[in-house]
Design an enzyme around this catalytic site. Structure first.
Site, PDB file in Angstrom:
ATOM      1  CB  SER A 223      -0.959  -0.051   1.194  1.00 53.21           C
ATOM      2  OG  SER A 223      -1.941   0.940   1.101  1.00 53.21           O
ATOM      3  CG  ASP A 358      -7.677  -1.635  -3.321  1.00 55.12           C
ATOM      4  OD1 ASP A 358      -8.368  -1.057  -2.456  1.00 55.12           O
ATOM      5  OD2 ASP A 358      -6.441  -1.696  -3.270  1.00 55.12           O
ATOM      6  CG  HIS A 389      -6.198  -1.660   0.348  1.00 51.35           C
ATOM      7  ND1 HIS A 389      -5.627  -1.011  -0.726  1.00 51.35           N
ATOM      8  CD2 HIS A 389      -5.437  -1.338   1.422  1.00 51.35           C
ATOM      9  CE1 HIS A 389      -4.578  -0.317  -0.326  1.00 51.35           C
ATOM     10  NE2 HIS A 389      -4.437  -0.505   0.984  1.00 51.35           N
TER      11      HIS A 389
END
Length: 442
Positions: A223, A358, A389
Site C-alpha cells: 500500500s 480494491d 485492499h
C-alpha cells in the site's frame, strides 16, 4: 350462520397464502441483495498481466505459477472487495504466527529516530545449492527490506504472517516501523511518517548493506509502503545497487490523482477515507507533545482545532502532514511525495500488484502501472479480479487459509528471480562491472 361469519370463512383462507407470498418475495429480495453485495456471480480468473515479451518475463511467469493460475478466494465472501478489505483491516490475518526479531534504532540527521525489526532466516534459501559449476554462485544471503502500509509496523498481523513465511523460505527480513506508528516508541523530533518520505526506509537499507556486505536485497512495499519503495528506488540510481527486484502491492501511485476519488462515494471510498483519517488523528494526537511542543500555543490550538474537525486524509495532509517537510501547498506535497514521478527510473525487475475490486484504489489510477509495464521491459503489472485492499485471502467456502495469495506470489516471484540470477551468464546478471564483464569474456 350469519353474514359476518360467512365473510370470515371466505377471507381467512386467502390470508396465509398472501403472507407466504410476501415471505417468499422478502427472501428472494434478501438473496438477491446478498448475491449482488457478495458478488457471488463473479467468475474467478488468473490475474490480468501487462508486460513485454522478454526472456526474463517469460522465465518469471513460468517459474511463478501464482501469476498465471486462477486466484480463487473463499466462495461465500471472498469475491467482495469490501469484505476482503474489512477482514484485513480488522483481523489482519488468520492464525497469525509471532516471529521473533531484534529491534534496531537508527538516529536520523534531523533528530528523529527510525526503528526497524530484523528477522533472521529460519532455513537455507532454496536456490543455495542450485548452481552450475562454470558460473559464479549467487550469494545465499538475501534480505527482504519491507515497508508496511499507512500507519503500520512490524507487529501487524499481515506483516508477521508474511515475515514468517519468508523466513521459512530462507530470507532475512527487515521491516520498517513507520515513524510514529508504534504507540510505545516516542518521537524524538517534531516529525512523523508521511505519504512518500523515504528517509527512514533509506536509513534501514543503508544499515542492512553495511551490516551484511554480501547480501542482495529484495524490496517489498505494501500500500503506502509500495509508494515509498518505488519512489526510493527511482530517486537515485545508487539506491538500486545490490537490489535484485522490487514488489509493490496495492499502492495508488499518485496521491494527486487519488485525492479527488477519495471524496467520492463510489465503492464507499469516502467512508474509507473517513476511517483512515480517524486513524491518522489517533496517531498524531498520541504524539502531540513531540510534534507540537516547540510551536507557539496559538499555532498548536489552530492546528489541533483543524485536526479535530478533519473528516478526510486530505484535510489532515493539508493542515498537518505537508508542513513536516515544508511543502507550500497540498498539491506540491502530493506531487513531490508520489512515486509516479520517479517510478520510470526503476530499472531492476519490478512487479506491481493491484486488485480490480480494491475499494481504496480507483480504476483510473491503474493506467499508471499498466502504461509503465507496456513501456518498460523490467515491469510486470498483475491485476486480480478479487482481493480487495491487501486481502487476497484464499479458501474453499467460508474459512480463509492462514497464508494469502499475496504472500505466496511475493515469495514465488522472489524465488523465480533468484533462480534466474543463478542460471544466467555472469555478464547478464547486473552484478558485474563492464570492465569485469569484458575480462570474463576475454
Amino acid at each position: 350462520m350469519n353474514s359476518h361469519d360467512s365473510d370470515v370463512h371466505t377471507i381467512s383462507p386467502e390470508l396465509p397464502a398472501m403472507f407466504d407470498g410476501m415471505k417468499l418475495a422478502a427472501v428472494a429480495t434478501v438473496l438477491y441483495i446478498i448475491v449482488r453485495c457478495l458478488n457471488l456471480k463473479s467468475p474467478t480468473a488468473p490475474p490480468d498481466l501487462t508486460y513485454q515479451d522478454t526472456p526474463l518475463n517469460r522465465f518469471l511467469l513460468k517459474s511463478c505459477p501464482q501469476l498465471t493460475k486462477e486466484y480463487i478466494p473463499p466462495l461465500l465472501w471472498g469475491k467482495s472487495g469490501h469484505l476482503q478489505t474489512a477482514l484485513y483491516g480488522k483481523l489482519g490475518r488468520v492464525s497469525s504466527p509471532n516471529p521473533k526479531g531484534i529491534r534496531k534504532y537508527l538516529p536520523m540527521l534531523d533528530g528523529a529516530t527510525a526503528t526497524f525489526d530484523l528477522f533472521e532466516p529460519l532455513a537455507d534459501h532454496r536456490t543455495g545449492d542450485i548452481a552450475l559449476i562454470h558460473l559464479p554462485v549467487l550469494p545465499d544471503d538475501i534480505t527482504m527490506v519491507i515497508c508496511p502500509g499507512i500507519g503500520n509496523h512490524s507487529e501487524k498481523q499481515y506483516i508477521r504472517t508474511f515475515v514468517d513465511y519468508a523466513q521459512k523460505d530462507g530470507y532475512r527480513c527487515a521491516v520498517l516501523n513507520h515513524l510514529g506508528a508504534l504507540p510505545n516508541i516516542e518521537l524524538t523530533s517534531p516529525r512523523m511518517f508521511t505519504y512518500g518520505c523515504t528517509w527512514e526506509f533509506g536509513a534501514m537499507v543503508s544499515y542492512i548493506k553495511r551490516a551484511y556486505p554480501q547480501t542482495q536485497l529484495i524490496v517489498v512495499g505494501f500500500s503506502l509502503g509500495g509508494n515509498i519503495v518505488c519512489k526510493f528506488l527511482g530517486e537515485n540510481q545508487t539506491n538500486q545497487e545490490r537490489v535484485l527486484c522490487c514488489v509493490s502491492v496495492c499502492q495508488g501511485y499518485s496521491a494527486l490523482r487519488a485525492q479527488e476519488t477519495f471524496l467520492q462515494w463510489d465503492q464507499f471510498r469516502r467512508f474509507y477515507n473517513f476511517l483512515m483519517a480517524d486513524n491518522m488523528k489517533k496517531i498524531i494526537l498520541l504524539h502531540r507533545h513531540s510534534l507540537f511542543g516547540g510551536s507557539s500555543s496559538i499555532m498548536i490550538d489552530a492546528d489541533l482545532g483543524r485536526l479535530y474537525t478533519a473528516t478526510s486524509l486530505m484535510q489532515i495532509d493539508d493542515n498537518i502532514m505537508r508542513k513536516f517537510h515544508g511543502h507550500s501547498s497540498l498539491k506540491e506535497y502530493y506531487e513531490k511525495e508520489s512515486c509516479v514521478n520517479y517510478i520510470h527510473n526503476v530499472n531492476v525487475p519490478l512487479l506491481l500488484v493491484n486488485s480490480a475490486d480494491d475499494p481504496l484504489v480507483h480504476d483510473s489510477l491503474l493506467t499508471i502501472p499498466r502504461t509503465l509495464a507496456a513501456k518498460k521491459p523490467n515491469v510486470i503489472f498483475a491485476l486480480t479480479l478479487h482481493g480487495g485492499h491487501l486481502g487476497f485471502f484464499e479458501g474453499a467456502v467460508l474459512f480463509p487459509q492462514p497464508l494469502t495469495w499475496m504472500d505466496k506470489v511475493i515469495v514465488g516471484y522472489a524465488n523465480a528471480l533468484c533462480q534466474w540470477e543463478k542460471q544466467k551468464p555472469p555478464c547478464q546478471s547486473g552484478h558485474m562491472s563492464e570492465g569485469s564483464c569484458a575480462e570474463a569474456k576475454a
